[in-house]
Scaffold this motif. Structure first.
Motif, PDB file in Angstrom:
ATOM      1  N   MET A   1      48.829  36.985  44.122  1.00  0.00           N
ATOM      2  CA  MET A   1      48.785  37.130  42.764  1.00  0.00           C
ATOM      3  C   MET A   1      49.044  38.865  42.520  1.00  0.00           C
ATOM      4  SD  MET A   1      48.456  34.613  40.791  1.00  0.00           S
ATOM      5  CE  MET A   1      47.986  32.932  40.794  1.00  0.00           C
ATOM      6  N   GLY A   2      49.319  38.982  41.329  1.00  0.00           N
ATOM      7  CA  GLY A   2      49.408  40.320  40.806  1.00  0.00           C
ATOM      8  C   GLY A   2      48.103  40.885  40.419  1.00  0.00           C
ATOM      9  N   ASP A   3      48.059  41.577  39.211  1.00  0.00           N
ATOM     10  CA  ASP A   3      46.936  42.270  38.695  1.00  0.00           C
ATOM     11  C   ASP A   3      45.658  41.363  38.244  1.00  0.00           C
ATOM     12  OD1 ASP A   3      47.984  44.801  38.743  1.00  0.00           O
ATOM     13  OD2 ASP A   3      49.412  43.806  37.295  1.00  0.00           O
ATOM     14  N   MET A   4      46.060  40.157  37.304  1.00  0.00           N
ATOM     15  CA  MET A   4      45.208  39.153  36.797  1.00  0.00           C
ATOM     16  C   MET A   4      45.597  37.922  36.938  1.00  0.00           C
ATOM     17  SD  MET A   4      44.506  41.510  33.549  1.00  0.00           S
ATOM     18  CE  MET A   4      46.059  41.171  32.844  1.00  0.00           C
ATOM     19  N   TYR A   5      44.514  36.838  36.856  1.00  0.00           N
ATOM     20  CA  TYR A   5      44.859  35.616  36.530  1.00  0.00           C
ATOM     21  C   TYR A   5      43.851  34.675  36.171  1.00  0.00           C
ATOM     22  CZ  TYR A   5      42.871  35.232  41.391  1.00  0.00           C
ATOM     23  OH  TYR A   5      42.061  35.347  42.510  1.00  0.00           O
ATOM     24  N   ILE A   6      44.074  33.630  35.562  1.00  0.00           N
ATOM     25  CA  ILE A   6      43.046  32.744  35.016  1.00  0.00           C
ATOM     26  C   ILE A   6      42.786  31.636  35.908  1.00  0.00           C
ATOM     27  CG2 ILE A   6      43.008  30.806  33.101  1.00  0.00           C
ATOM     28  CD1 ILE A   6      43.072  33.443  31.730  1.00  0.00           C
ATOM     29  N   LEU A   7      41.495  31.512  36.020  1.00  0.00           N
ATOM     30  CA  LEU A   7      41.194  30.303  36.970  1.00  0.00           C
ATOM     31  C   LEU A   7      39.690  29.807  36.528  1.00  0.00           C
ATOM     32  CD1 LEU A   7      42.096  29.125  39.734  1.00  0.00           C
ATOM     33  CD2 LEU A   7      40.402  30.784  40.900  1.00  0.00           C
ATOM     34  N   GLY A   8      39.292  28.316  36.880  1.00  0.00           N
ATOM     35  CA  GLY A   8      37.978  28.219  36.739  1.00  0.00           C
ATOM     36  C   GLY A   8      37.410  27.631  38.013  1.00  0.00           C
TER      37      GLY A   8
ATOM     38  N   THR B   1      41.477  42.736  42.967  1.00  0.00           N
ATOM     39  CA  THR B   1      41.290  43.844  43.721  1.00  0.00           C
ATOM     40  C   THR B   1      41.849  43.752  45.212  1.00  0.00           C
ATOM     41  OG1 THR B   1      39.453  43.344  44.728  1.00  0.00           O
ATOM     42  CG2 THR B   1      39.056  44.642  42.661  1.00  0.00           C
ATOM     43  N   PHE B   2      42.439  42.705  45.329  1.00  0.00           N
ATOM     44  CA  PHE B   2      43.315  42.468  46.509  1.00  0.00           C
ATOM     45  C   PHE B   2      44.679  42.860  46.487  1.00  0.00           C
ATOM     46  CE2 PHE B   2      40.051  39.168  47.495  1.00  0.00           C
ATOM     47  CZ  PHE B   2      39.153  39.957  48.421  1.00  0.00           C
ATOM     48  N   HIS B   3      45.021  42.952  45.142  1.00  0.00           N
ATOM     49  CA  HIS B   3      46.444  43.650  44.702  1.00  0.00           C
ATOM     50  C   HIS B   3      46.427  44.848  44.791  1.00  0.00           C
ATOM     51  CE1 HIS B   3      50.381  43.460  42.913  1.00  0.00           C
ATOM     52  NE2 HIS B   3      49.883  44.239  41.896  1.00  0.00           N
ATOM     53  N   ASP B   4      47.377  45.754  45.421  1.00  0.00           N
ATOM     54  CA  ASP B   4      47.693  47.108  45.452  1.00  0.00           C
ATOM     55  C   ASP B   4      47.828  47.602  44.108  1.00  0.00           C
ATOM     56  OD1 ASP B   4      47.589  49.952  46.196  1.00  0.00           O
ATOM     57  OD2 ASP B   4      49.388  49.694  47.177  1.00  0.00           O
TER      58      ASP B   4
END
Length: 516
Positions: free
Chosen positions: A413-420, A288-291
């Protein structure tokens, strides 16, 4: 704590072993008489997925850094590797004097690697290092409520907080490592970040960026002399390369086995599999920090309906993982059951159209590391394929692990990313660090939810605190803050004659290891 123990012991932990032959470290050469046994049992090579960000403590909120430097530095409070319970380390006792005061009693007679005494001043220095904005510690936001650290005596320290801080014991356990003040002040942080000094079981020898970290046993270690005398963390980013190095005898064990390679290791001489249900969670961050479209809650909900987690677990991870429906795993002390969006592609399309988006004209970005988590880039491709079924195009970007973290920390980052995230034993460390505006790894912010987080963090009453985090879990699901994926199953490839028991907190404490 009672809730935690009940949930924890309900989790299964499995260790599987296959028959093996004699193993040696890949860097050992046979002696002239053909007997290489003694040298092999004095050294260990760990195949590791990424370089440390730094070797100075209390700076980098990063598993790859923390795992390595915890062999150099000690903490005040530890967790039992199998139960997750708190156990004394450099602190022998701790207590709440009142809601704004914690007091710790320290172990006497401990020495740093350079011969300096461990004492309360070193504890104060290490906490003050986190709090000093000039040091740019990524732990700082977690410790923002610490107002002052007082030295009461060489073996007693008091921590004053600006607001009630009931989870400070978790922060001490999971974040804080003790540095030698005189050394850091003498050589400066730049040198200390490359040539560390701690009280730990191993001393620094050599660090070659992107190649290896070499350590040697601290023979005067306060818990006793380590059985393994030489340690190398060898950086091998790719799963397949780590696998080849292990099968070729170049490394002695590694974590995060590709699930499609488990059978091969089981059938290999001189090898065994170790498995444990870890406290790490994996998720698809909806940024949500990406416009972009992800700022709309209906778009986030649509993605939850469009991603089939059960299919990903079965087809890509071969079932190695426990599905999550909310932000906390079952192992977490404040876990409550939350609603599962389930797989409903028609509902996903409906919500996208309601938000004003034609799925056939929508393109999103998805960043992933490659080799940091089990099958991470394959999972990203699987998610992209599932979203394509409803018409959404996904541009998958594969990052080197360090670059992946930097992009998150720098809000690039853009829209989505994988993280643990892990170890994830307590709710505050997950919810505060992943769902607040100022936290370095957060992907989601909502003003009302943040206010609720800060309010809940300050509650001392156990029942009220539990209820507060329960409400937050439901709120975060309702806001579709993530697409929750799974609680990770940790898989290790291990040489047969290495005594190593995987820990629920993922630490690789070489002091606990030995050769048979």
């Amino acid at each position: 704590m009672k809730r935690f123990l009940i949930m924890f012991f309900a989790m299964s932990m499995l260790f599987i072993f296959a028959g093996c032959t004699e193993g040696t470290s890949g860097q050992d050469e046979p002696s002239s008489d053909g007997n290489n046994d003694q040298k092999a049992k004095d050294s260990l090579v760990i195949g590791f997925e990424a370089d440390a960000g730094t070797l100075i403590a209390n700076s980098d909120v990063n598993y790859t850094t923390d795992t390595q430097i915890r062999n150099i530095y000690d903490s005040l409070i530890e967790r039992d590797g199998q139960t997750g319970e708190y156990i004394p380390s450099l602190a022998t006792d701790w207590e709440n004097v009142d809601e704004l005061t914690w007091r710790l009693t320290l172990k006497e007679g401990v020495k740093f690697h350079n011969g300096a005494d461990f004492n309360a001043e070193s504890v104060k220095f290490s906490i003050d290092y986190i709090l000093d904005e000039a040091n740019q510690s990524f732990y700082r936001s977690r410790w923002a409520n610490v107002e002052e650290v007082k030295v009461l005596s060489p073996t007693e320290v008091e921590i004053k907080t600006s607001v009630p801080f009931p989870s400070l014991v978790q922060r001490i356990t999971e974040d804080l490592l003790i540095m030698e003040p005189g050394y850091v002040e003498e050589v400066g942080t730049d040198v200390a970040a490359k040539e560390p000094v701690g009280t730990g079981a191993y001393k620094f020898v050599e660090w070659s960026r992107d190649n290896f970290l070499k350590l040697e046993a601290n023979e005067d270690y306060w818990q006793g002399e380590p059985a393994i005398k030489e340690v190398e963390f060898r950086y091998i980013p790719e799963f397949s390369s780590r696998m080849s190095a292990f099968l070729g005898g170049e490394i002695d064990f590694f974590k995060n086995i590709p699930v499609d390679s488990v059978a091969e290791i089981k059938n290999t001489d001189n090898a065994k599999i170790g498995e444990v249900s870890s406290a790490r969670i994996n998720y698809l961050a909806l940024n949500t920090f990406h416009d972009g479209p992800l700022q709309d809650v209906n778009v986030r909900k649509a993605l939850n309906y469009a991603v089939n987690v059960d299919e990903l677990l079965e087809s890509i991870l071969n079932g190695y993982g426990t599905k999550m429906t909310g932000p906390l795993a079952v192992i977490n002390s404040s876990y409550v059951e939350t609603d599962d969006y389930g797989y409903d592609p028609d509902k996903a399309v409906e919500l996208l159209e309601e938000a004003g988006y034609d799925p056939e004209e929508l393109t999103l970005t998805l960043d992933t590391p490659n080799g940091r988590y089990p099958m991470d880039s394959q999972v990203a491709q699987g998610i992209a394929s599932q979203l394509q079924k409803i018409g959404v195009q996904v541009d998958v970007k594969v990052n080197e692990w360090g670059n992946h973290l930097e992009k998150i920390q720098n809000r690039e980052m853009g829209d989505m990313y994988i993280l643990g995230w892990g170890p994830a034993f307590d709710p505050q460390s997950t919810i505060e660090n992943l769902f607040t505006e100022g936290a370095p790894y957060s992907s989601f912010y909502d003003e009302k939810i943040e206010a609720k987080i800060q309010e809940t963090n300050a509650i001392f009453n156990e029942e009220d605190r539990f209820e507060g985090y329960a409400e937050l879990q439901h709120d975060l699901v309702e806001q579709a803050a993530w697409v929750p994926l799974w609680q990770q199953a940790d898989l290790y490839a291990i040489k047969e004659d290495l005594n190593f028991e995987p820990r629920v907190d993922e630490k690789m404490q070489v002091f606990e290891m030995s050769w048979k």
